[in-house]
Design a protein around this motif. Structure first.
Motif, PDB file in Angstrom:
ATOM      1  N   GLU A  27       0.834  -1.192   0.000  1.00 42.31           N
ATOM      2  CA  GLU A  27       0.000   0.000   0.000  1.00 42.31           C
ATOM      3  C   GLU A  27       0.872   1.246   0.000  1.00 42.31           C
ATOM      4  O   GLU A  27       1.840   1.339   0.749  1.00 42.31           O
ATOM      5  CB  GLU A  27      -0.906  -0.001   1.232  1.00 42.31           C
ATOM      6  CG  GLU A  27      -1.905   1.146   1.232  1.00 42.31           C
ATOM      7  CD  GLU A  27      -2.879   1.033   2.395  1.00 42.31           C
ATOM      8  OE1 GLU A  27      -3.836   0.253   2.286  1.00 42.31           O
ATOM      9  OE2 GLU A  27      -2.650   1.703   3.419  1.00 42.31           O
ATOM     10  N   CYS A  28       0.512   2.214  -0.830  1.00 44.22           N
ATOM     11  CA  CYS A  28       1.249   3.477  -0.892  1.00 44.22           C
ATOM     12  C   CYS A  28       0.568   4.492   0.015  1.00 44.22           C
ATOM     13  O   CYS A  28      -0.507   4.233   0.550  1.00 44.22           O
ATOM     14  CB  CYS A  28       1.307   3.966  -2.346  1.00 44.22           C
ATOM     15  SG  CYS A  28      -0.219   4.768  -2.880  1.00 44.22           S
ATOM     16  N   PRO A  29       1.173   5.649   0.209  1.00 39.80           N
ATOM     17  CA  PRO A  29       0.566   6.656   1.115  1.00 39.80           C
ATOM     18  C   PRO A  29      -0.823   7.101   0.687  1.00 39.80           C
ATOM     19  O   PRO A  29      -1.606   7.582   1.515  1.00 39.80           O
ATOM     20  CB  PRO A  29       1.574   7.824   1.060  1.00 39.80           C
ATOM     21  CG  PRO A  29       2.876   7.180   0.699  1.00 39.80           C
ATOM     22  CD  PRO A  29       2.514   6.057  -0.232  1.00 39.80           C
ATOM     23  N   GLU A  30      -1.151   6.970  -0.588  1.00 42.51           N
ATOM     24  CA  GLU A  30      -2.482   7.353  -1.069  1.00 42.51           C
ATOM     25  C   GLU A  30      -3.517   6.256  -0.824  1.00 42.51           C
ATOM     26  O   GLU A  30      -4.691   6.422  -1.154  1.00 42.51           O
ATOM     27  CB  GLU A  30      -2.431   7.650  -2.575  1.00 42.51           C
ATOM     28  CG  GLU A  30      -1.467   8.760  -2.971  1.00 42.51           C
ATOM     29  CD  GLU A  30      -1.928  10.109  -2.449  1.00 42.51           C
ATOM     30  OE1 GLU A  30      -3.153  10.358  -2.444  1.00 42.51           O
ATOM     31  OE2 GLU A  30      -1.054  10.892  -2.021  1.00 42.51           O
ATOM     32  N   GLY A  31      -3.066   5.104  -0.314  1.00 45.96           N
ATOM     33  CA  GLY A  31      -3.994   4.025  -0.032  1.00 45.96           C
ATOM     34  C   GLY A  31      -4.254   3.095  -1.204  1.00 45.96           C
ATOM     35  O   GLY A  31      -5.135   2.240  -1.139  1.00 45.96           O
ATOM     36  N   HIS A  32      -3.494   3.254  -2.285  1.00 44.52           N
ATOM     37  CA  HIS A  32      -3.628   2.311  -3.402  1.00 44.52           C
ATOM     38  C   HIS A  32      -2.953   0.997  -3.029  1.00 44.52           C
ATOM     39  O   HIS A  32      -1.825   1.012  -2.540  1.00 44.52           O
ATOM     40  CB  HIS A  32      -2.957   2.863  -4.668  1.00 44.52           C
ATOM     41  CG  HIS A  32      -3.453   4.201  -5.080  1.00 44.52           C
ATOM     42  ND1 HIS A  32      -2.615   5.216  -5.467  1.00 44.52           N
ATOM     43  CD2 HIS A  32      -4.710   4.693  -5.163  1.00 44.52           C
ATOM     44  CE1 HIS A  32      -3.341   6.286  -5.772  1.00 44.52           C
ATOM     45  NE2 HIS A  32      -4.620   5.995  -5.589  1.00 44.52           N
ATOM     46  N   GLN A  33      -3.638  -0.103  -3.278  1.00 47.53           N
ATOM     47  CA  GLN A  33      -3.042  -1.403  -2.950  1.00 47.53           C
ATOM     48  C   GLN A  33      -2.714  -2.162  -4.226  1.00 47.53           C
ATOM     49  O   GLN A  33      -3.436  -2.092  -5.207  1.00 47.53           O
ATOM     50  CB  GLN A  33      -4.009  -2.229  -2.101  1.00 47.53           C
ATOM     51  CG  GLN A  33      -4.238  -1.604  -0.727  1.00 47.53           C
ATOM     52  CD  GLN A  33      -5.106  -2.469   0.153  1.00 47.53           C
ATOM     53  OE1 GLN A  33      -5.701  -3.439  -0.306  1.00 47.53           O
ATOM     54  NE2 GLN A  33      -5.188  -2.110   1.420  1.00 47.53           N
ATOM     55  N   VAL A  40       7.081   0.487  -7.291  1.00 51.85           N
ATOM     56  CA  VAL A  40       6.325   1.731  -7.163  1.00 51.85           C
ATOM     57  C   VAL A  40       4.840   1.414  -7.282  1.00 51.85           C
ATOM     58  O   VAL A  40       4.438   0.391  -7.839  1.00 51.85           O
ATOM     59  CB  VAL A  40       6.702   2.755  -8.259  1.00 51.85           C
ATOM     60  CG1 VAL A  40       8.158   3.161  -8.158  1.00 51.85           C
ATOM     61  CG2 VAL A  40       6.394   2.208  -9.642  1.00 51.85           C
ATOM     62  N   CYS A  41       4.021   2.314  -6.739  1.00 56.70           N
ATOM     63  CA  CYS A  41       2.580   2.167  -6.868  1.00 56.70           C
ATOM     64  C   CYS A  41       2.190   2.273  -8.341  1.00 56.70           C
ATOM     65  O   CYS A  41       2.553   3.239  -9.010  1.00 56.70           O
ATOM     66  CB  CYS A  41       1.876   3.254  -6.067  1.00 56.70           C
ATOM     67  SG  CYS A  41       0.093   3.276  -6.342  1.00 56.70           S
ATOM     68  N   PRO A  42       1.449   1.287  -8.862  1.00 54.07           N
ATOM     69  CA  PRO A  42       1.084   1.333 -10.284  1.00 54.07           C
ATOM     70  C   PRO A  42       0.078   2.435 -10.602  1.00 54.07           C
ATOM     71  O   PRO A  42      -0.101   2.798 -11.759  1.00 54.07           O
ATOM     72  CB  PRO A  42       0.496  -0.058 -10.548  1.00 54.07           C
ATOM     73  CG  PRO A  42       0.059  -0.553  -9.219  1.00 54.07           C
ATOM     74  CD  PRO A  42       0.988   0.075  -8.208  1.00 54.07           C
ATOM     75  N   GLU A  43      -0.570   2.993  -9.573  1.00 49.87           N
ATOM     76  CA  GLU A  43      -1.566   4.030  -9.835  1.00 49.87           C
ATOM     77  C   GLU A  43      -0.998   5.432  -9.748  1.00 49.87           C
ATOM     78  O   GLU A  43      -1.366   6.311 -10.524  1.00 49.87           O
ATOM     79  CB  GLU A  43      -2.746   3.882  -8.860  1.00 49.87           C
ATOM     80  CG  GLU A  43      -3.565   2.646  -9.168  1.00 49.87           C
ATOM     81  CD  GLU A  43      -4.941   2.688  -8.527  1.00 49.87           C
ATOM     82  OE1 GLU A  43      -5.653   3.694  -8.729  1.00 49.87           O
ATOM     83  OE2 GLU A  43      -5.288   1.728  -7.839  1.00 49.87           O
ATOM     84  N   CYS A  44      -0.125   5.686  -8.769  1.00 47.60           N
ATOM     85  CA  CYS A  44       0.355   7.053  -8.597  1.00 47.60           C
ATOM     86  C   CYS A  44       1.875   7.163  -8.610  1.00 47.60           C
ATOM     87  O   CYS A  44       2.407   8.263  -8.555  1.00 47.60           O
ATOM     88  CB  CYS A  44      -0.205   7.666  -7.312  1.00 47.60           C
ATOM     89  SG  CYS A  44       0.476   6.942  -5.813  1.00 47.60           S
ATOM     90  N   GLY A  45       2.591   6.034  -8.667  1.00 51.57           N
ATOM     91  CA  GLY A  45       4.038   6.101  -8.789  1.00 51.57           C
ATOM     92  C   GLY A  45       4.783   6.276  -7.484  1.00 51.57           C
ATOM     93  O   GLY A  45       6.007   6.378  -7.489  1.00 51.57           O
TER      94      GLY A  45
HETATM   95 ZN   LIG Z   1      -0.596   5.042  -5.110  1.00 53.59          ZN
END
Ligand SMILES: [Zn+2]
Length: 128
Positions: A27-33, A40-45
């Motif tokens: 999980e990234c700081p934006e909550g994308h899992q 890296v987060c595939p949604e926000c990097g």
């Molecule tokens: Zn993210």
């Protein structure tokens, strides 16, 4: 090809966690899992990902029946491959049921199985 195990390391750890009944996602700081392995987060990097537990039970979002396999799954066909959502993370796995018994929206439980062709571990979904 001998580096296969090393490059799959994050994925293998995730499979071990599933086998132990403690699946996790990143999980990234934006909550994308997302599922490992990820840098890296595939949604926000975002690159500061941490492991979070995900539930064992999810909901089947889509599936299809594979009749023409890749060589690694030559002895496994036909099989049902599904995408299910566990909280906010989507996993792809082998649905352990006959195609006619599978419906979108079915509750599934994540587990660990293995390819009948190669004996390699794979994510499975049992109908709950
Ligand atoms: Zn993210």
């Amino acid at each position: 090809m001998s580096d296969d195990e090393i490059s799959n390391d994050g994925y293998d750890q995730a499979l071990d966690a599933i086998e132990n009944g403690e699946p996790y996602a990143l999980e990234c700081p934006e909550g994308h899992q997302s599922m490992p392995p990820r840098q890296v987060c595939p949604e926000c990097g975002a690159s500061d990902l941490e492991e979070v537990e995900i539930p064992l039970s999810g909901e089947l979002l889509s599936y299809n029946v594979t009749y023409v396999p890749t060589p690694d799954f030559g002895d496994d066909v036909p099989f049902v491959l599904g995408v299910a959502e566990f909280d906010d993370v989507r996993l792809t796995g082998r649905v352990q049921a006959d195609a006619e018994d599978v419906e979108v929206g079915s509750a599934v439980e994540v587990g660990l199985g293995e390819s009948e062709t190669t004996g390699r571990p794979l994510v499975t979904f049992d109908l709950a």
